[in-house]
Write a protein that holds these residues in place. Sequence first.
Motif, PDB file in Angstrom:
ATOM      1  N   ASP A 158      -0.791  -1.845   1.707  1.00  0.00           N
ATOM      2  CA  ASP A 158      -1.905  -0.870   1.555  1.00  0.00           C
ATOM      3  C   ASP A 158      -1.796  -0.468   3.074  1.00  0.00           C
TER       4      ASP A 158
ATOM      5  N   VAL B  31      -8.337   3.070   4.423  1.00  0.00           N
ATOM      6  CA  VAL B  31      -7.210   2.878   4.001  1.00  0.00           C
ATOM      7  C   VAL B  31      -7.243   2.694   2.382  1.00  0.00           C
ATOM      8  N   PRO B  32      -6.617   3.836   1.806  1.00  0.00           N
ATOM      9  CA  PRO B  32      -6.542   3.610   0.251  1.00  0.00           C
ATOM     10  C   PRO B  32      -6.050   1.962  -0.189  1.00  0.00           C
ATOM     11  N   LEU B  33      -7.082   1.589  -0.918  1.00  0.00           N
ATOM     12  CA  LEU B  33      -6.246   0.289  -1.774  1.00  0.00           C
ATOM     13  C   LEU B  33      -5.595   0.568  -3.006  1.00  0.00           C
ATOM     14  N   ARG B  34      -4.336   0.034  -2.957  1.00  0.00           N
ATOM     15  CA  ARG B  34      -3.395   0.187  -4.087  1.00  0.00           C
ATOM     16  C   ARG B  34      -3.964  -0.446  -5.371  1.00  0.00           C
TER      17      ARG B  34
ATOM     18  N   ASN C 214      -6.768  -2.311  -7.473  1.00  0.00           N
ATOM     19  CA  ASN C 214      -8.412  -2.562  -7.791  1.00  0.00           C
ATOM     20  C   ASN C 214      -8.578  -4.127  -8.127  1.00  0.00           C
TER      21      ASN C 214
ATOM     22  N   VAL D 147      -7.787  -5.954   0.417  1.00  0.00           N
ATOM     23  CA  VAL D 147      -6.634  -4.974   1.187  1.00  0.00           C
ATOM     24  C   VAL D 147      -5.554  -5.967   1.336  1.00  0.00           C
ATOM     25  N   THR D 148      -4.122  -5.257   1.087  1.00  0.00           N
ATOM     26  CA  THR D 148      -2.995  -6.168   1.278  1.00  0.00           C
ATOM     27  C   THR D 148      -2.028  -5.313   2.402  1.00  0.00           C
TER      28      THR D 148
ATOM     29  N   TRP E 253       1.787   1.463   3.729  1.00  0.00           N
ATOM     30  CA  TRP E 253       1.855   2.857   3.174  1.00  0.00           C
ATOM     31  C   TRP E 253       0.984   3.635   3.955  1.00  0.00           C
ATOM     32  N   PHE E 254      -0.069   3.094   4.400  1.00  0.00           N
ATOM     33  CA  PHE E 254      -1.377   4.131   5.002  1.00  0.00           C
ATOM     34  C   PHE E 254      -0.652   4.400   6.409  1.00  0.00           C
TER      35      PHE E 254
END
Length: 136
Positions: free
Chosen positions: A54, A78-81, A83, A50-51, A57-58
């Motif tokens: 991420d 939280v979607p990870l931008r 992979n 996770v950044t 933007w969430f």
Amino acid sequence: MNIAFFLLPKQEVVCLPHDATLRQALERMEYHRYTAVPIINQEGGYCGTVTEGDMLWFMKSRPGLTFEGTNKIKLSEVPLRMNNKSVNIDANMDDLISLSKVQNFVPVVDDRNHFIGIVRRSEIIDYCQKGLSERA
């Protein structure tokens, strides 16, 4: 060269459990001043990274979300931008160099896919620089 030589072991890596809240992630990353942190599941497996982006933007996509409300959001939501890929402990330096172009660090897993640590981009760059210096 064996990548274990460059490994920062799990015990020394700031990680987040998969079931952490968004608030826990924000606070841990702020405290350690990291921009990206690996996520580990209950079995010890690497789930992703996770950044700050991420999380930003969430939160931006949820206008009513307050900082106090982040303790009700699971990090898994939280979607990870990106992979961010891991490598096996048996990987070679070419694998690390390739991944370090797009990742701040490379997560390392064992044969059971359990997270065992990271190799930092700076260590990989130092290795490459030393190789170039020896050729000159």
